[in-house]
Scaffold this motif. Sequence first.
Motif, PDB file in Angstrom:
ATOM      1  N   ALA A 303       3.193  -2.926  16.545  1.00 56.02           N
ATOM      2  CA  ALA A 303       2.000  -3.454  16.825  1.00 56.02           C
ATOM      3  C   ALA A 303       0.750  -2.237  16.783  1.00 56.02           C
ATOM      4  N   LEU A 304      -0.594  -2.914  16.224  1.00 58.79           N
ATOM      5  CA  LEU A 304      -1.696  -1.678  15.990  1.00 58.79           C
ATOM      6  C   LEU A 304      -2.621  -2.162  17.183  1.00 58.79           C
ATOM      7  N   GLU A 305      -3.237  -1.181  17.288  1.00 53.95           N
ATOM      8  CA  GLU A 305      -4.589  -1.389  18.112  1.00 53.95           C
ATOM      9  C   GLU A 305      -5.962  -1.753  17.251  1.00 53.95           C
ATOM     10  N   PRO A 306      -6.889  -2.657  17.861  1.00 59.67           N
ATOM     11  CA  PRO A 306      -7.728  -3.132  17.113  1.00 59.67           C
ATOM     12  C   PRO A 306      -8.404  -2.204  16.389  1.00 59.67           C
ATOM     13  N   GLY A 307      -9.059  -2.611  15.063  1.00 61.63           N
ATOM     14  CA  GLY A 307      -9.838  -1.666  14.457  1.00 61.63           C
ATOM     15  C   GLY A 307      -9.454  -1.964  12.935  1.00 61.63           C
ATOM     16  N   GLU A 308     -10.034  -1.122  12.003  1.00 64.74           N
ATOM     17  CA  GLU A 308      -9.834  -1.184  10.541  1.00 64.74           C
ATOM     18  C   GLU A 308      -8.921  -0.158  10.054  1.00 64.74           C
ATOM     19  N   TYR A 309      -7.978  -0.444   9.318  1.00 67.27           N
ATOM     20  CA  TYR A 309      -6.877   0.484   8.781  1.00 67.27           C
ATOM     21  C   TYR A 309      -7.127   0.323   7.054  1.00 67.27           C
ATOM     22  N   THR A 310      -6.550   1.328   6.412  1.00 71.92           N
ATOM     23  CA  THR A 310      -6.452   1.440   4.970  1.00 71.92           C
ATOM     24  C   THR A 310      -4.785   1.247   4.621  1.00 71.92           C
ATOM     25  N   PHE A 311      -4.651   0.311   3.875  1.00 72.93           N
ATOM     26  CA  PHE A 311      -3.508  -0.129   3.236  1.00 72.93           C
ATOM     27  C   PHE A 311      -3.172   0.389   1.945  1.00 72.93           C
ATOM     28  N   VAL A 312      -2.064   1.049   1.350  1.00 73.57           N
ATOM     29  CA  VAL A 312      -2.474   1.606   0.175  1.00 73.57           C
ATOM     30  C   VAL A 312      -0.961   1.972  -0.474  1.00 73.57           C
ATOM     31  N   CYS A 313      -0.712   1.956  -1.759  1.00 76.32           N
ATOM     32  CA  CYS A 313       0.615   2.261  -2.543  1.00 76.32           C
ATOM     33  C   CYS A 313       0.578   3.824  -2.600  1.00 76.32           C
ATOM     34  N   ASP A 314       1.538   4.572  -1.804  1.00 80.36           N
ATOM     35  CA  ASP A 314       1.555   5.870  -1.994  1.00 80.36           C
ATOM     36  C   ASP A 314       2.153   6.554  -3.189  1.00 80.36           C
ATOM     37  N   VAL A 315       2.399   5.558  -4.000  1.00 77.04           N
ATOM     38  CA  VAL A 315       3.047   6.112  -5.353  1.00 77.04           C
ATOM     39  C   VAL A 315       1.623   6.245  -6.186  1.00 77.04           C
ATOM     40  N   HIS A 316       0.890   5.052  -6.090  1.00 75.82           N
ATOM     41  CA  HIS A 316      -0.095   4.945  -6.779  1.00 75.82           C
ATOM     42  C   HIS A 316      -1.438   4.512  -6.074  1.00 75.82           C
ATOM     43  N   PRO A 317      -1.892   5.672  -5.670  1.00 75.26           N
ATOM     44  CA  PRO A 317      -3.084   5.517  -4.560  1.00 75.26           C
ATOM     45  C   PRO A 317      -4.523   5.606  -5.119  1.00 75.26           C
ATOM     46  N   GLY A 318      -4.656   4.843  -6.090  1.00 72.06           N
ATOM     47  CA  GLY A 318      -5.785   4.484  -6.800  1.00 72.06           C
ATOM     48  C   GLY A 318      -6.692   3.391  -6.231  1.00 72.06           C
ATOM     49  N   PRO A 319      -8.029   3.098  -6.456  1.00 68.98           N
ATOM     50  CA  PRO A 319      -8.708   2.099  -5.913  1.00 68.98           C
ATOM     51  C   PRO A 319      -7.976   0.628  -6.253  1.00 68.98           C
ATOM     52  N   ALA A 320      -7.195   0.372  -7.081  1.00 65.18           N
ATOM     53  CA  ALA A 320      -6.613  -1.030  -7.383  1.00 65.18           C
ATOM     54  C   ALA A 320      -5.467  -1.131  -6.489  1.00 65.18           C
ATOM     55  N   MET A 321      -4.901  -0.151  -5.883  1.00 63.75           N
ATOM     56  CA  MET A 321      -3.869  -0.443  -4.998  1.00 63.75           C
ATOM     57  C   MET A 321      -4.166   0.041  -3.520  1.00 63.75           C
ATOM     58  N   THR A 322      -5.454  -0.020  -3.318  1.00 65.80           N
ATOM     59  CA  THR A 322      -6.069   0.173  -2.010  1.00 65.80           C
ATOM     60  C   THR A 322      -6.764  -0.932  -1.317  1.00 65.80           C
ATOM     61  N   GLY A 323      -6.523  -1.076  -0.214  1.00 67.19           N
ATOM     62  CA  GLY A 323      -7.350  -2.150   0.757  1.00 67.19           C
ATOM     63  C   GLY A 323      -7.567  -2.019   2.061  1.00 67.19           C
ATOM     64  N   THR A 324      -8.283  -2.804   2.729  1.00 61.08           N
ATOM     65  CA  THR A 324      -8.576  -2.761   4.248  1.00 61.08           C
ATOM     66  C   THR A 324      -7.729  -3.825   4.815  1.00 61.08           C
ATOM     67  N   LEU A 325      -7.067  -3.339   6.016  1.00 59.20           N
ATOM     68  CA  LEU A 325      -6.135  -4.087   7.142  1.00 59.20           C
ATOM     69  C   LEU A 325      -7.226  -4.149   8.190  1.00 59.20           C
ATOM     70  N   THR A 326      -7.585  -5.430   8.426  1.00 54.89           N
ATOM     71  CA  THR A 326      -8.231  -5.533   9.807  1.00 54.89           C
ATOM     72  C   THR A 326      -7.403  -5.872  10.940  1.00 54.89           C
ATOM     73  N   VAL A 327      -7.565  -5.262  11.870  1.00 55.04           N
ATOM     74  CA  VAL A 327      -6.815  -5.709  13.078  1.00 55.04           C
ATOM     75  C   VAL A 327      -7.496  -6.116  14.221  1.00 55.04           C
ATOM     76  N   GLN A 328      -7.588  -7.359  14.802  1.00 55.10           N
ATOM     77  CA  GLN A 328      -8.392  -7.859  15.952  1.00 55.10           C
ATOM     78  C   GLN A 328      -7.578  -9.149  16.651  1.00 55.10           C
TER      79      GLN A 328
END
Length: 328
Positions: A303-328
């Motif tokens: 479980a995560l606390e409310p807020g905005e997190y970043t999800f990313v591929c650690d192998v290819h951490p470019g813009p195409a494999m990065t996004g926003t995880l919103t927890v609310q």
Amino acid sequence: MLLPEPHTTEAKEVSWLYNVVLVMGGIVFVGVEGFIVYSVFRYRRRDDRLPTQIHGNNLVEVIWTAIPTVIVLILFVLSTLTLNSISKPAADPGVTIEVEGLRWSWIFHYLDGDGDPTNDVIVKGTALSGGVMALPVGEPIRLKLVSNDVIHSFFVPAFLVKRDVVPLPEGKAPNELEFTVSDKGTYSGQCAEFCGDLHAQMTFSVEAMSREDFDAWIAAGRAGESAPPPSIGAEAPVLKLSAKDIAFDTHELEVPAGQPFKIEFTNNDDVDHNVGIYKGEEEIFRGDEFPGPGETMTYVVNALEPGEYTFVCDVHPGPAMTGTLTVQ
């Protein structure tokens, strides 16, 4: 100037002391700067007359000696009480681990005390893939910190703890560290003492879980199996994510706060991918890397606390494999 949120009982005491020092330092700063500004304007030069010359002032000298003395004594007492409290060893720690730092990775050797090293669980990390140290929450943890090459330093920012890992001569006891993790979750750790070329890659993560999940993790390790994920109900939210042409199919995910969830990640490329979750620079979760194409892995995230997190591929951490995880 603010510390990371503390996630051990000892860290909460350290955080409290830090806030006290910060407040007292802020009061001193405002007071001193206030008197400086007041003096600049009140006694600024208005003409060429020589000001009245004053030689000493006993009352002022007593005040500016007494106030710092009282502040130092208060901080000394509070620091001593906090240090004694967080350094008090537990009579019966729930888990004892020998932590070996070496260039440039970590080895976690779980000591079960049965005198048979063949059934001990040992986790070995690498400079490319940091090791994972699993711990139960709510129990004292004792670490024995050893090194056979150079000085390293065991550092977990969320635990507000750093302890040197020092190479010692035969027969001399290594540094020890004790703490009690208060919250389930994944916490990032690193070496905080420059130790060579790949020092920056000498990282690891801590998986804090319930005692039941920890026992299952240990049992799986002894059996030579992959460690099971933390237990999670069938009603847990499931996030679906896929990768194709080195890009995620979505860059926006949303999940309820306060409950564990799953990420079903499908790799449609012929290279390795994974999913990691970060809060700023703090690693919250790091999923295992796996190859495609067409393979799917289900990650279980605490479980995560409310807020905005970043999800990313650690192998290819470019813009195409990065996004926003919103927890609310």
